[in-house]
Design an enzyme around this catalytic site. Structure first.
Site, PDB file in Angstrom:
ATOM      1  N   LYS A 183      26.241  21.035  27.970  1.00  0.00           N
ATOM      2  CA  LYS A 183      24.660  21.696  27.595  1.00  0.00           C
ATOM      3  C   LYS A 183      24.888  22.178  26.143  1.00  0.00           C
ATOM      4  O   LYS A 183      24.543  21.582  25.229  1.00  0.00           O
ATOM      5  CB  LYS A 183      24.121  22.464  28.428  1.00  0.00           C
ATOM      6  CG  LYS A 183      22.785  23.047  27.781  1.00  0.00           C
ATOM      7  CD  LYS A 183      22.263  24.291  28.580  1.00  0.00           C
ATOM      8  CE  LYS A 183      21.055  24.729  28.014  1.00  0.00           C
ATOM      9  NZ  LYS A 183      19.802  23.932  27.843  1.00  0.00           N
TER      10      LYS A 183
ATOM     11  N   TRP B 209      11.881  23.372  44.220  1.00  0.00           N
ATOM     12  CA  TRP B 209      12.893  23.767  42.915  1.00  0.00           C
ATOM     13  C   TRP B 209      13.610  24.985  43.345  1.00  0.00           C
ATOM     14  O   TRP B 209      14.308  25.437  42.309  1.00  0.00           O
ATOM     15  CB  TRP B 209      11.936  23.726  41.818  1.00  0.00           C
ATOM     16  CG  TRP B 209      11.589  22.312  41.295  1.00  0.00           C
ATOM     17  CD1 TRP B 209      11.705  21.365  42.057  1.00  0.00           C
ATOM     18  CD2 TRP B 209      10.726  22.263  40.179  1.00  0.00           C
ATOM     19  NE1 TRP B 209      11.355  20.263  41.274  1.00  0.00           N
ATOM     20  CE2 TRP B 209      10.512  20.798  40.263  1.00  0.00           C
ATOM     21  CE3 TRP B 209      10.240  22.779  39.167  1.00  0.00           C
ATOM     22  CZ2 TRP B 209       9.914  20.072  39.117  1.00  0.00           C
ATOM     23  CZ3 TRP B 209       9.699  22.225  38.210  1.00  0.00           C
ATOM     24  CH2 TRP B 209       9.474  20.883  38.182  1.00  0.00           C
TER      25      TRP B 209
ATOM     26  N   GLU C 281       3.612  31.943  28.231  1.00  0.00           N
ATOM     27  CA  GLU C 281       4.625  32.160  28.943  1.00  0.00           C
ATOM     28  C   GLU C 281       5.817  32.823  28.427  1.00  0.00           C
ATOM     29  O   GLU C 281       6.674  32.698  28.798  1.00  0.00           O
ATOM     30  CB  GLU C 281       4.999  31.084  30.025  1.00  0.00           C
ATOM     31  CG  GLU C 281       3.674  30.581  30.638  1.00  0.00           C
ATOM     32  CD  GLU C 281       3.958  29.204  31.542  1.00  0.00           C
ATOM     33  OE1 GLU C 281       5.112  28.984  31.779  1.00  0.00           O
ATOM     34  OE2 GLU C 281       3.133  28.519  32.089  1.00  0.00           O
TER      35      GLU C 281
ATOM     36  N   HIS D 299      -0.949  20.185  37.716  1.00  0.00           N
ATOM     37  CA  HIS D 299      -0.128  19.313  36.897  1.00  0.00           C
ATOM     38  C   HIS D 299       0.978  18.540  37.897  1.00  0.00           C
ATOM     39  O   HIS D 299       1.574  19.207  38.650  1.00  0.00           O
ATOM     40  CB  HIS D 299       0.394  20.049  36.015  1.00  0.00           C
ATOM     41  CG  HIS D 299       1.378  19.394  35.153  1.00  0.00           C
ATOM     42  ND1 HIS D 299       1.050  18.128  34.400  1.00  0.00           N
ATOM     43  CD2 HIS D 299       2.701  19.146  35.022  1.00  0.00           C
ATOM     44  CE1 HIS D 299       2.175  17.651  33.845  1.00  0.00           C
ATOM     45  NE2 HIS D 299       3.331  18.288  34.159  1.00  0.00           N
TER      46      HIS D 299
ATOM     47  N   ASP E 101      11.711  31.083  33.874  1.00  0.00           N
ATOM     48  CA  ASP E 101      11.762  29.762  34.688  1.00  0.00           C
ATOM     49  C   ASP E 101      10.581  29.785  35.484  1.00  0.00           C
ATOM     50  O   ASP E 101      10.213  30.621  36.078  1.00  0.00           O
ATOM     51  CB  ASP E 101      13.001  29.382  35.316  1.00  0.00           C
ATOM     52  CG  ASP E 101      12.979  28.034  36.236  1.00  0.00           C
ATOM     53  OD1 ASP E 101      13.301  27.067  35.637  1.00  0.00           O
ATOM     54  OD2 ASP E 101      12.507  28.365  37.302  1.00  0.00           O
TER      55      ASP E 101
ATOM     56  N   ILE F 161      -0.179  22.301  29.037  1.00  0.00           N
ATOM     57  CA  ILE F 161       0.236  22.451  30.165  1.00  0.00           C
ATOM     58  C   ILE F 161       0.829  23.687  30.484  1.00  0.00           C
ATOM     59  O   ILE F 161       0.606  24.143  31.873  1.00  0.00           O
ATOM     60  CB  ILE F 161       1.305  21.236  30.507  1.00  0.00           C
ATOM     61  CG1 ILE F 161       0.749  19.855  30.241  1.00  0.00           C
ATOM     62  CG2 ILE F 161       1.663  21.278  32.148  1.00  0.00           C
ATOM     63  CD1 ILE F 161      -0.529  19.434  31.035  1.00  0.00           C
TER      64      ILE F 161
ATOM     65  N   CYS G   1       4.329  16.086  37.482  1.00  0.00           N
ATOM     66  CA  CYS G   1       5.196  15.066  36.792  1.00  0.00           C
ATOM     67  C   CYS G   1       5.451  13.957  37.354  1.00  0.00           C
ATOM     68  O   CYS G   1       5.390  13.338  38.631  1.00  0.00           O
ATOM     69  CB  CYS G   1       6.813  15.750  36.665  1.00  0.00           C
ATOM     70  SG  CYS G   1       6.869  17.442  35.872  1.00  0.00           S
TER      71      CYS G   1
ATOM     72  N   HIS H  99       9.578  15.568  26.273  1.00  0.00           N
ATOM     73  CA  HIS H  99      10.903  15.628  26.589  1.00  0.00           C
ATOM     74  C   HIS H  99      11.834  15.474  25.289  1.00  0.00           C
ATOM     75  O   HIS H  99      13.020  15.444  25.300  1.00  0.00           O
ATOM     76  CB  HIS H  99      11.480  14.691  27.805  1.00  0.00           C
ATOM     77  CG  HIS H  99      10.895  15.286  28.889  1.00  0.00           C
ATOM     78  ND1 HIS H  99       9.701  14.627  29.729  1.00  0.00           N
ATOM     79  CD2 HIS H  99      11.101  16.211  29.930  1.00  0.00           C
ATOM     80  CE1 HIS H  99       9.315  15.389  30.649  1.00  0.00           C
ATOM     81  NE2 HIS H  99      10.315  16.284  30.830  1.00  0.00           N
TER      82      HIS H  99
END
Length: 776
Positions: free
Chosen positions: A19, A578, A501, A659, A506, A448, A661, A712
């Site tokens: 990453k 999740w 937020e 919402h 997370d 969102i 995805c 994204h």
């Protein structure tokens, strides 16, 4: 002798090294040479971990800088022309397909502006793959330097003989789609693709590969006849290459293949079949009966999707069912799927309570589990007596721990009534009251939920976590961040605000940290897509909410806002999906516990003056059982009821949003409608707007905001592009229904691109507002 094997290993490295390297490369802070060197280092490190654990069959070509399906798109020369026309370096072309590519014209070259390919969930996991996007008359050509061959030779040079992993041709095509404006049915391209596989297998054989794992996970689906019937001719061709190719291990996972057992019976020319007996142990004997007289069975008994220690006794019993019928030389002990979906190593977790840490097993530990099980089956349990006794002790300790059971939670669940699942009035009554109180324009704009999480936010959160600043100092910092976000939304001209937020690490972990029944890790990261990693919390016991979780920040944001403020919560199914869930009680029970906790929060938000509340369920679809039938109907029933239980305690005038995805919702649209949310926002920017036709066909009455641009990617959509997208949507939705919003939260984006994209989005909404005002 029973050998052990792994279907795939996590890519990111013990410290999310991949990453960091890829993001540094994207930012221009790391050279391409250094990025490739880091990838090579990680591959060598991961092969060594598995070899040192004693694993007999170690995978290669399971590594990717972004996504393994995207690797295959480039490997087969299936890159869409809009990417190849810019003469980008191969790795930049690769990343452009994954995340888009946008750069201005310079003296060195023209401008480049291409969006990413569509990205969707990998079966029912939280991993995302890039969808093969194919053309009419598609031609395939093997890359001149095939990645599977390069990495096999790389491992061989490092002293590790590996089993290369390929995505099979039927799955590659079935998981793909026709490009926009194209009519091709991907499976029609099979005969054009097979010669590329033949060539690749020949090159792997020449390099020294003895076996190749060829993944065909779509066999767990209910397949259309044309797809199902394509397996036999495809594998007759690939399986009969003889000495020209390595032996093939045909791998399935994430479900059972009994409904497609006739396909399996036609594959007896292949060396081995792999099945997932963690997810579907009942398929074992049926599959054994369908094998050819010399075929090997790979039995997936170590869970590649969860973090609980394998119960050695039960796993050995499953493997011995196979060895008793096939003999030990025709059985492999394997992970159920790739270990991609598990964290790297438990050794990194220095702060976990020793009691619960003893219940867990991550990828490195699972590698060792496989060798122990294989040895126990080969030489008898006495050969690993100490390991068996320690494992039994851990399993028993978890089963009897007081941490798992809370009588008060069970008592509250027992008191749930049918009325608790219903809003007070039907939608027409509710929306009239909401429009009166909220006073929103046509084509209302919102986001969102999250706004960019800057480096400063992460630094301050880290300082607070370490005790380097006080709670009061951290709270003042968060309030300042909220002030800034509210001001930015005012300047942009959005209609419904969010607080941004900044306090949240997370969207699931934040809530889990405020609920009983969860534990948390420090380094148990799992790849979600590209360089995006998540650190799922772990549900270890019954769940409840000791106190309010989000009210303080939302109430403060509302107090400084001149527009409606939207409270932001993560829904019960997403909190469940999740997280790493418990495997000792049904997921429906865990979802209901989460729903009760969230119900309390929704009611408290309303009491604090928050009259727009979004309860996100982006994971609703990924929880959908892969096959139609009773299991799917049962899931949708309890999933919908959990959502409704969480939101139905509010007044009619409070507007509930949710919402989702990804827009592949045709096969469970009735469940989406049954949620009874006032406003849905869905990820839609990379999908064909024709998918919205289901809302027309089903006469969906409530409001909907299909995402108008892809978050994204760092790419900034033009105002005209967003107008074109909205115009497409208006072919299927009425102006009174339509909200204008991005695809998803903006947490991973940077502020300059966020402001530019939202400016274009708001201007597009104003354009349509003016257009329809004139029409009326």
């Amino acid at each position: 002798m029973v050998q052990s094997s792994i279907l795939g290993f996590p890519r990111m490295g013990v410290n999310r090294d991949l990453k960091k390297a890829t993001e540094a490369y994207w930012a221009g802070k790391l050279s391409q040479q250094d990025l490739l060197a880091e990838g090579k280092r990680l591959r060598a490190e991961h092969w060594k971990i598995q070899k040192d654990a004693g694993v007999d069959i170690i995978p290669s070509n399971d590594f990717s800088y972004y996504d393994h399906v995207l690797d295959h798109i480039q490997l087969f020369g299936a890159t869409p022309p809009r990417y190849t026309q810019h003469n980008l370096d191969p790795i930049d072309e690769f990343f452009a397909m994954g995340r888009g590519h946008q750069k201005p014209q310079t003296d060195k070259g023209p401008a480049v502006d291409v969006p990413s390919l569509e990205m969707v969930k990998w079966f029912d996991s939280n991993y995302h793959y890039v969808k093969p996007t194919l053309q009419d008359g598609q031609k395939f050509k093997l890359n001149a330097n095939p990645k599977p061959v390069v990495e096999f030779l790389e491992a061989k040079e490092a002293g590790v003989v590996t089993r290369p992993v390929l995505l099979g041709p039927v799955s590659f095509l079935t998981l793909g789609k026709a490009d926009r404006g194209q009519k091709v049915d991907p499976i029609d391209l099979l005969q054009d693709l097979l010669p590329v596989y033949e060539e690749l297998l020949a090159k792997l054989k020449e390099a020294g590969a003895e076996t190749v794992q060829i993944d065909e996970p779509v066999l767990v689906f209910d397949l259309p006849p044309r797809v199902k019937n394509s397996f036999k001719p495809a594998y007759e061709k690939l399986g009969n290459l003889g000495d020209k190719a390595p032996k093939l291990v045909f791998a399935t996972y994430f479900g059972d293949i009994v409904h497609n057992i006739d396909v399996l019976q036609s594959l007896q020319n292949l060396y081995a079949i792999h099945i997932d007996v963690v997810r579907n142990p009942e398929q074992l004997e049926t599959v054994i009966g369908a094998l050819g007289p010399k075929q090997t069975l790979s039995v997936g008994v170590v869970d590649g999707r969860n973090i609980w220690k394998t119960n050695f006794k039960k796993a050995i019993e499953k493997v011995e069912v196979a060895t008793q019928k096939l003999g030990k030389d025709r059985v492999l002990v394997a992970s159920s799927s790739s270990l991609l979906h598990t964290p790297h190593t438990l050794a990194s977790e220095k702060k976990l309570d020793p009691e619960v840490k003893d219940w867990f097993s991550f990828a490195c530990e699972k590698a060792k589990e496989l060798t122990i099980i294989a040895k126990a089956v080969t030489d008898g349990p006495a050969s690993v007596r100490d390991e068996m006794e320690a494992n039994a002790k851990s399993v028993e300790a978890r089963a009897t721990s007081k941490r798992t059971n809370d009588p008060k939670v069970k008592e509250r669940q027992a008191k749930i009534t049918d009325e608790m699942f219903e809003r007070k009035s039907p939608f027409p009554t509710r929306i009239a009251q909401q429009q009166s109180s909220l006073n929103l324009p046509m084509f209302p704009t919102t986001t969102i939920g999250s706004f960019p999480q800057t480096k400063d936010i992460r630094i301050q959160r880290n300082k607070f976590t370490k005790g380097e600043i006080t709670a009061e100092e951290y709270e003042k910092f968060i309030e300042k961040e909220i002030q800034d976000v509210v001001k930015i939304q005012e300047e942009l001209g959005l209609d419904v605000y969010v607080h941004g937020e900044p306090e949240r690490n997370d969207m699931v972990q934040y809530f889990g940290e405020r609920l009983t029944g969860y534990v948390f890790t420090t380094d148990a990261w799992v790849q979600s897509y590209g360089s995006r990693c998540v650190r799922p919390p772990i549900i270890v016991g019954d769940i409840s909410r000791p106190e309010a979780m989000t009210v303080k920040e939302s109430k403060y944001a509302a107090s400084i806002s001149n527009k409606p403020m939207k409270g932001m919560l993560t829904g019960p199914i997403t909190c469940l999906r999740w997280s790493f869930p418990r495997d000792d009680i049904h997921q429906s029970e865990q979802a209901q516990q989460l729903a009760l906790a969230l119900r309390d929060e929704v009611v408290d938000l309303e009491a604090a003056g928050i009259f727009v509340i979004q309860v996100d369920e982006p994971a609703l679809r990924e929880g959908l059982p892969l096959r139609s039938g009773l299991a799917r109907e049962d899931y949708l029933s309890w999933a919908v009821k959990s959502f409704r239980l969480s939101v139905a305690g509010v007044k009619d005038s409070t507007q509930i949003h949710s919402h989702f995805c990804y827009s592949e919702f045709q096969d469970f649209f009735s469940a989406i409608a049954a949620l009874d949310a006032d406003v849905l926002s869905i990820e839609n920017s990379k999908s064909d707007a024709k998918l919205l036709k289901v809302f027309v066909d089903e006469a969906y009455p409530r409001h909907i905001g299909p995402g108008v641009y892809d978050i994204h990617s760092p790419r900034i959509p033009s105002e005209q592009e967003i107008k074109d997208r909205v115009q497409e949507m208006l072919e299927y939705l009425s102006p009174e229904q339509l909200w204008v919003d991005p695809d998803c939260g903006l947490k991973t984006r940077q502020w300059p691109e966020t402001k530019a994209a939202l400016t274009n989005m708001v201007n597009a909404a104003k354009f349509f507002r003016a257009k329809y005002a004139k029409a009326n």
